[in-house]
Design a protein around this motif. Structure first.
Motif, mmCIF file in Angstrom:
data_model
loop_
_atom_site.group_PDB
_atom_site.id
_atom_site.type_symbol
_atom_site.label_atom_id
_atom_site.label_comp_id
_atom_site.label_asym_id
_atom_site.label_seq_id
_atom_site.Cartn_x
_atom_site.Cartn_y
_atom_site.Cartn_z
ATOM 1 N N GLU A 1 0.629 -6.562 9.597
ATOM 2 C CA GLU A 1 0.735 -7.438 8.419
ATOM 3 C C GLU A 1 0.672 -8.909 8.832
ATOM 4 N N ASP A 2 1.322 -9.246 9.942
ATOM 5 C CA ASP A 2 1.324 -10.640 10.417
ATOM 6 C C ASP A 2 -0.096 -11.076 10.805
ATOM 7 N N ILE A 3 -0.815 -10.207 11.514
ATOM 8 C CA ILE A 3 -2.190 -10.550 11.907
ATOM 9 C C ILE A 3 -3.084 -10.642 10.676
ATOM 10 N N LEU A 4 -2.854 -9.744 9.729
ATOM 11 C CA LEU A 4 -3.647 -9.775 8.496
ATOM 12 C C LEU A 4 -3.417 -11.074 7.732
ATOM 13 N N GLU A 5 -2.182 -11.563 7.757
ATOM 14 C CA GLU A 5 -1.873 -12.840 7.098
ATOM 15 C C GLU A 5 -2.647 -13.988 7.752
ATOM 16 N N LYS B 1 -16.973 -16.135 12.020
ATOM 17 C CA LYS B 1 -16.103 -15.815 10.878
ATOM 18 C C LYS B 1 -16.307 -14.365 10.466
ATOM 19 N N SER B 2 -17.555 -13.893 10.528
ATOM 20 C CA SER B 2 -17.842 -12.493 10.234
ATOM 21 C C SER B 2 -17.074 -11.583 11.190
ATOM 22 N N GLU B 3 -16.985 -11.979 12.451
ATOM 23 C CA GLU B 3 -16.270 -11.153 13.432
ATOM 24 C C GLU B 3 -14.780 -11.066 13.108
ATOM 25 N N ILE B 4 -14.213 -12.171 12.651
ATOM 26 C CA ILE B 4 -12.799 -12.160 12.260
ATOM 27 C C ILE B 4 -12.596 -11.239 11.061
ATOM 28 N N MET B 5 -13.546 -11.250 10.122
ATOM 29 C CA MET B 5 -13.449 -10.368 8.957
ATOM 30 C C MET B 5 -13.588 -8.891 9.364
ATOM 31 N N GLU B 6 -14.360 -8.618 10.426
ATOM 32 C CA GLU B 6 -14.470 -7.247 10.937
ATOM 33 C C GLU B 6 -13.105 -6.745 11.410
ATOM 34 N N VAL B 7 -12.368 -7.606 12.110
ATOM 35 C CA VAL B 7 -11.027 -7.222 12.561
ATOM 36 C C VAL B 7 -10.119 -7.023 11.349
ATOM 37 N N GLY B 8 -10.262 -7.902 10.351
ATOM 38 C CA GLY B 8 -9.481 -7.741 9.126
ATOM 39 C C GLY B 8 -9.752 -6.407 8.459
ATOM 40 N N TYR B 9 -11.024 -6.016 8.442
ATOM 41 C CA TYR B 9 -11.397 -4.725 7.844
ATOM 42 C C TYR B 9 -10.741 -3.567 8.594
ATOM 43 N N THR B 10 -10.732 -3.627 9.929
ATOM 44 C CA THR B 10 -10.133 -2.555 10.736
ATOM 45 C C THR B 10 -8.644 -2.434 10.448
ATOM 46 N N ILE B 11 -7.946 -3.562 10.354
ATOM 47 C CA ILE B 11 -6.500 -3.528 10.082
ATOM 48 C C ILE B 11 -6.236 -3.046 8.657
ATOM 49 N N ALA B 12 -7.045 -3.546 7.691
ATOM 50 C CA ALA B 12 -6.872 -3.126 6.298
ATOM 51 C C ALA B 12 -7.109 -1.615 6.161
ATOM 52 N N SER B 13 -8.077 -1.079 6.904
ATOM 53 C CA SER B 13 -8.326 0.370 6.891
ATOM 54 C C SER B 13 -7.129 1.128 7.451
ATOM 55 N N HIS B 14 -6.572 0.605 8.533
ATOM 56 C CA HIS B 14 -5.409 1.242 9.155
ATOM 57 C C HIS B 14 -4.212 1.259 8.203
ATOM 58 N N LEU B 15 -4.071 0.170 7.428
ATOM 59 C CA LEU B 15 -2.938 0.064 6.501
ATOM 60 C C LEU B 15 -3.257 0.655 5.125
ATOM 61 N N ASN B 16 -4.481 1.126 4.941
ATOM 62 C CA ASN B 16 -4.910 1.694 3.644
ATOM 63 C C ASN B 16 -4.895 0.658 2.524
ATOM 64 N N SER C 1 -7.027 -0.899 0.240
ATOM 65 C CA SER C 1 -8.410 -0.719 -0.234
ATOM 66 C C SER C 1 -9.032 -2.021 -0.726
ATOM 67 N N SER C 2 -8.257 -2.867 -1.410
ATOM 68 C CA SER C 2 -8.831 -4.120 -1.932
ATOM 69 C C SER C 2 -9.220 -5.050 -0.786
ATOM 70 N N ASP C 3 -8.367 -5.095 0.259
ATOM 71 C CA ASP C 3 -8.690 -5.912 1.431
ATOM 72 C C ASP C 3 -9.893 -5.352 2.180
ATOM 73 N N MET C 4 -10.005 -4.028 2.226
ATOM 74 C CA MET C 4 -11.151 -3.417 2.903
ATOM 75 C C MET C 4 -12.451 -3.886 2.272
ATOM 76 N N LYS C 5 -12.512 -3.866 0.959
ATOM 77 C CA LYS C 5 -13.722 -4.303 0.263
ATOM 78 C C LYS C 5 -13.957 -5.800 0.477
ATOM 79 N N ARG C 6 -12.877 -6.600 0.402
ATOM 80 C CA ARG C 6 -13.010 -8.047 0.559
ATOM 81 C C ARG C 6 -13.544 -8.397 1.946
ATOM 82 N N PHE C 7 -12.954 -7.801 2.992
ATOM 83 C CA PHE C 7 -13.375 -8.124 4.356
ATOM 84 C C PHE C 7 -14.786 -7.610 4.646
ATOM 85 N N ARG C 8 -15.123 -6.437 4.111
ATOM 86 C CA ARG C 8 -16.471 -5.926 4.310
ATOM 87 C C ARG C 8 -17.495 -6.840 3.651
ATOM 88 N N HIS C 9 -17.160 -7.361 2.458
ATOM 89 C CA HIS C 9 -18.053 -8.287 1.761
ATOM 90 C C HIS C 9 -18.196 -9.597 2.536
#
Length: 586
Positions: free
Chosen positions: A316-320, A336-351, A353-361
């Motif tokens: 959660e801290d890294i996601l923030e 910046k795209s690479e940072i969003m890729e890491v965000g997507y991986t963490i959002a997937s791990h935490l389930n 879903s809204s963050d997963m779509k946002r980071f993938r976009h």
């Protein structure tokens, strides 16, 4: 006003003053001195010191004239060629066996270096800087001759500055550090920072402490570290970024960069990636692609493994932090795209879903590769959302123009020509992609032409089975090498591209049109290659022929590959090397 301009103005004034005027000016200047400056002023009239400075002034003037004579090529050296040198066949710059210096250029250079050291010893730092500016950059004019044949000039060339230091057994690195020392001791404020940065950037130095102990007294760099940091965050480019990282690591605590990231990250957005790497305790990879674009990326499997080991609170801290980067990083950048890729991986791990779509976009918005589009596509609602993304991809992302500014490590979102041309294919309109490709009539030179991508692409798209074969692997490698430039995309290209082949819709009529075009193109290309005897491309023609045969065979025509291959073998029965290439693939 810089030192040289200032001294020239002083010299001009002095020339217009007679002895009585100078005496009056000195007396008037002394009368206005405060009490605490009077003793030092009287010391300046010490006869031996005054004479010493007069000698040095004469030496400086002498070496200024010497430098001018070098730059105007009035003095030079001879490069003695090997006696077997041939003007017509040998390459310059690597065939001389000796250097002759009848005009004592090397002697003059060593004496100038010695003077620079003396100036610093006497704390004449600005004068030393002016001399070292020339000594660290000056090249020597050289004439190439045979032994004892100085009148017979074969060519002229340059004896470069680095060679000059080597030839005179002088430590160039020491004098560069001495130059930095002279600047640090002789100047203050913004002028000092600008001069230091100019020299350090030119000589790839990022550590401000390089010149700390090279002089007789240590430079107290800590006294202007805050000024140096403030200066660096106003500069752009890789050197400024590396220098900032270095000085913060040496003089600041571990939280300093993160505490100041909002301000520092405006000019140096890669600081966000650097901080994210520290939080993950992972290293990222930096690469310069062949087209000049810069990428920095984490290995996906390493990120996934690391995230799986983190607690929910740590995730959660890294996601923030990643959300903070999302809001504050300037521009649309590959990093910046690479940072969003890491965000997507963490959002997937935490389930989430809204963050997963946002980071993938956002990963797609900042690096609009075909792979990132294929990743994003399942998250888009059919209709308006898909249309908006395709409009952005087709109209708002610039095509790259072979970026060769090596200092520009912040690559903005751009598309290669192949990526741009293939947009219709990846967005579900394969037939439009075919219509565009059909206009290309190039037969030879496919290595650098878009049709060299189009034919293998369609040979993969039209296959009706997933059966593996050596030629299929060759086609996939060809497409990947041309279409996929980012290392991250290469890792998962085959899987996502195969998904695309299963979902690409073409009517029977469209398939037939494309197959006819491929066959006609292969016929014309094979004919041209053999006619022109381009033997090093015979294997490429053979690979495409066999791949085409496998496509026809996959459509329910047993033995089609061998039949098609035999047709070419019969037609070109006299071309043994070509026939061998075809037979080896059967």
């Amino acid at each position: 006003m810089d030192y040289t301009t200032f001294m020239k103005a002083i010299d001009k004034q002095i020339k217009n003053m007679d002895e009585q005027m100078l005496r009056s000016w000195i007396r008037d200047y002394a009368r206005k001195l405060p009490e605490n400056s009077r003793y030092h002023f009287l010391e300046q009239f010490n006869e031996s010191e005054f004479e010493d400075k007069r000698v040095i002034a004469t030496q400086i003037e002498h070496f200024e004239e010497w430098i001018n004579s070098v730059r105007s090529e009035e003095v030079f050296v001879y490069l003695v060629l090997n006696e077997y040198y041939d003007d017509w066949h040998d390459e310059p710059d690597d065939e001389f066996i000796d250097v002759k210096d009848p005009l004592d250029v090397f002697v003059g250079f060593k004496e100038a270096c010695q003077l620079a050291e003396n100036l610093i010893e006497k704390e004449m730092y600005q004068e030393a800087n002016e001399l070292l500016v020339n000594l660290i950059s000056i090249d020597i004019f050289a004439l190439a001759v045979l032994e004892d044949q100085y009148d017979d000039i074969h060519y002229d060339t340059t004896f470069e500055n680095v060679e000059l230091f080597d030839q005179t057994y002088t430590d160039r690195d020491f004098f560069i550090r001495l130059w930095l020392y002279a600047i640090a001791r002789g100047y203050t404020g913004e002028e000092r920072l600008e001069k230091l940065y100019e020299v350090m950037k030119a000589h790839h130095i990022v550590d401000i402490d390089k010149m700390k102990t090279v002089g007789k007294e240590e430079v107290n760099t800590a006294s202007f570290v805050d000024e140096w940091i403030d200066f660096l965050i106003r500069q752009s480019g890789r050197h400024a970024y590396d220098s900032l990282i270095q000085v913060c690591a040496s003089y600041k605590n571990i939280n300093f960069l993160e505490d100041n990231i909002e301000r520092f990250g405006l000019q140096h957005p890669q600081l966000y990636l650097n901080l994210l790497a520290n939080k993950l305790d992972l290293l990222y990879i930096e690469e310069r692609l062949n087209d000049g674009r810069f990428v920095a990326w984490f290995k996906p499997n390493e990120v996934e493994e690391k995230v799986s080991q983190l607690s929910q609170k740590e995730c959660e801290d890294i996601l923030e932090f990643i959300h903070f980067a999302r809001e504050n990083m300037p521009g649309k950048l590959f990093i910046k795209s690479e940072i969003m890729e890491v965000g997507y991986t963490i959002a997937s791990h935490l389930n989430h879903s809204s963050d997963m779509k946002r980071f993938r976009h956002l990963a797609f918005v900042n690096r609009s590769s075909p792979i990132n589009y294929l990743y994003l596509r399942p998250y888009l609602n059919p209709g308006e959302e898909v249309k908006k993304v395709i409009d952005y991809w087709s109209n708002d992302v610039a095509k790259e123009t072979n970026q060769k500014n090596w200092d520009n490590y912040l690559t903005e979102n751009t598309l290669t020509e192949n990526e741009y041309n293939s947009i219709p294919l990846f967005t579900g309109d394969a037939f439009s992609f075919y219509i565009n490709c059909k206009e290309n009539k190039t037969i030879l030179g496919w290595s650098y032409d878009s049709i060299g991508l189009a034919i293998p692409l369609f040979l993969l798209l039209l296959r009706q089975t997933d059966e593996e074969s050596p030629v299929k692997g060759i086609m996939e490698d060809e497409v990947r090498s041309r279409l996929v430039t980012h290392p991250r995309d290469r890792i998962i290209f085959n899987r996502l591209f195969r998904q695309l082949t299963h979902t690409t819709s073409l009517s029977e009529t469209e398939r037939e049109d494309i197959l006819n075009w491929i066959k006609q193109t292969l016929d014309r290309r094979t004919e041209a290659l053999l006619r022109e005897k381009v033997r090093n491309s015979y294997h490429k023609a053979a690979e495409l022929i066999i791949a085409y045969g496998e496509v026809i065979e996959s459509m329910g025509n047993p033995g089609a590959k061998e039949t098609i291959a035999n047709d070419y073998l019969k037609k070109y029965s006299r071309f043994n090397r070509f026939r061998k290439e075809v037979k080896e693939l059967l």
